[in-house]
Design a protein around this motif. Structure first.
Motif, PDB file in Angstrom:
ATOM      1  N   GLN A   1       2.574  31.048  29.356  1.00 22.79           N
ATOM      2  CA  GLN A   1       1.579  30.562  30.302  1.00 22.79           C
ATOM      3  C   GLN A   1       2.053  29.243  30.918  1.00 22.79           C
TER       4      GLN A   1
ATOM      5  N   GLY B   1     -10.469  36.813  27.268  1.00 22.16           N
ATOM      6  CA  GLY B   1      -9.609  37.535  26.338  1.00 22.16           C
ATOM      7  C   GLY B   1      -8.135  37.191  26.388  1.00 22.16           C
ATOM      8  N   THR B   2      -7.764  36.214  27.230  1.00 19.34           N
ATOM      9  CA  THR B   2      -6.329  35.955  27.409  1.00 19.34           C
ATOM     10  C   THR B   2      -5.812  34.789  26.566  1.00 19.34           C
ATOM     11  N   MET B   3      -4.501  34.736  26.457  1.00 17.09           N
ATOM     12  CA  MET B   3      -3.812  33.616  25.805  1.00 17.09           C
ATOM     13  C   MET B   3      -4.109  32.314  26.541  1.00 17.09           C
TER      14      MET B   3
ATOM     15  N   ASP C   1      -0.317  33.320  33.185  1.00 22.18           N
ATOM     16  CA  ASP C   1       1.052  33.733  32.862  1.00 22.18           C
ATOM     17  C   ASP C   1       1.995  33.324  33.996  1.00 22.18           C
TER      18      ASP C   1
HETATM   19  N1  GLN Z   1      -0.338  37.644  28.696  1.00 23.52           N
HETATM   20  C1  GLN Z   1      -1.686  37.186  28.644  1.00 23.52           C
HETATM   21  C2  GLN Z   1      -2.359  37.673  27.393  1.00 23.52           C
HETATM   22  O1  GLN Z   1      -1.874  38.568  26.762  1.00 23.52           O
HETATM   23  C3  GLN Z   1      -2.508  37.585  29.869  1.00 23.52           C
HETATM   24  C4  GLN Z   1      -2.645  39.068  30.067  1.00 23.52           C
HETATM   25  C5  GLN Z   1      -3.469  39.445  31.274  1.00 23.52           C
HETATM   26  O2  GLN Z   1      -4.207  38.624  31.801  1.00 23.52           O
HETATM   27  N2  GLN Z   1      -3.342  40.681  31.702  1.00 23.52           N
HETATM   28  O3  GLN Z   1      -3.370  37.174  27.001  1.00 23.52           O
END
Ligand code: GLN
Length: 255
Positions: free
Chosen positions: A123, A149-151, A191
């Motif tokens: 990110q 739900g994301t990183m 990301d």
């Molecule tokens: N790579 C990030 C995650 O896994 C975002 C994935 C997304 O937003 N599609 O949380």
């Protein structure tokens, strides 16, 4: 006596061969009949995004999935439901697997089984094109956009107390970009490959600082289910890396 023994042996052998045959036939029939349901994000270019011209979802994930399914001879339906809904569907048993630029991490490994990594990314902090913000320290008292739900959301929430900002949650990447552009939020953590692609395509944002948490994207199933699908994905991935198809897909999207 010898003759009877030989006869019994012969019957046993035929019977066991027949048993093997039946088992194998059934397994093969099941595999060909199964059409997997695979879910994905819906606005995460260059991995998946809706193409107005073709009326289809396109991107690296879409092409990798297609190439692997072709290589391994299985069928699937793709549903681009959004990132957080995609993860929820797999957990609920309403979909077999997810491919959505999904980062492999230890927390997720407790509830998902992942394939081998197929793309490395991390990110990065994102702000408006004309913003003066250039580190977490500048976020004090401000609102940071997150994508459910994301990183990136996890990172934003982990750091908010220390740096004195609050977060506002959005469902998709575009919604969080829009919130920054219209001034409702001042930053997000997206990301790297995805935000660079968006900026290249005219989204008025910029990145700040270095990549955070560089790690691999993986294809995932609910933990303890669809093990054969992970095996096929890994085998197909190895094959398309070997035969040049994987590089061809990345090149098509400018990687
Ligand atoms: N790579 C990030 C995650 O896994 C975002 C994935 C997304 O937003 N599609 O949380």
């Amino acid at each position: 006596m010898k003759k009877i023994f030989a006869l019994v042996l012969a019957i046993l052998m035929v019977a066991s061969l027949a048993a093997c045959g039946t088992a194998t036939d059934t397994a093969t029939a099941d595999e060909t009949a199964k059409v997997y349901t695979i879910v994905s994000d819906n606005a995460f270019a260059p991995f998946e995004s809706y193409d107005n011209e073709s009326g289809e979802y396109v991107g690296i994930d879409m092409d990798i999935m297609k190439a692997i399914a072709e290589d391994q001879g299985f069928e699937y339906n793709m549903m681009n439901v959004g990132f957080d809904p995609a993860l929820a569907k797999v957990q609920a048993g309403q979909a077999d697997a997810v491919i959505a630029g999904m980062t492999i991490n230890d927390e997720r490994k407790e509830i998902f089984d992942f394939s081998e990594g197929y793309f490395e990314d991390g990110q990065v902090m994102v702000v408006a094109k004309d913003s003066d913000i250039d580190s977490l320290d500048d976020l004090k008292g401000k609102v940071v956009a997150t994508k459910n739900g994301t990183m990136g959301a996890e990172y934003a929430n982990e750091n908010k107390d220390q740096y004195g900002y609050t977060t506002k949650a959005f469902e998709g990447s575009n919604e969080q970009y829009q919130a920054i552009i219209n001034g409702n939020c001042v930053a997000c953590f997206e990301d790297y490959t995805v935000i660079v692609d968006a900026i290249k395509n005219g989204v008025e944002l910029k990145t700040v600082g270095d990549k955070i948490n560089p790690s691999y994207y993986g294809f995932a199933v609910k933990k303890g289910t669809n093990a054969e699908l992970i095996t096929k994905f890994n085998a197909g991935l190895a094959n398309i890396k070997e035969n040049g198809k994987y590089d061809e897909i990345l090149a098509k999207y400018g990687m």
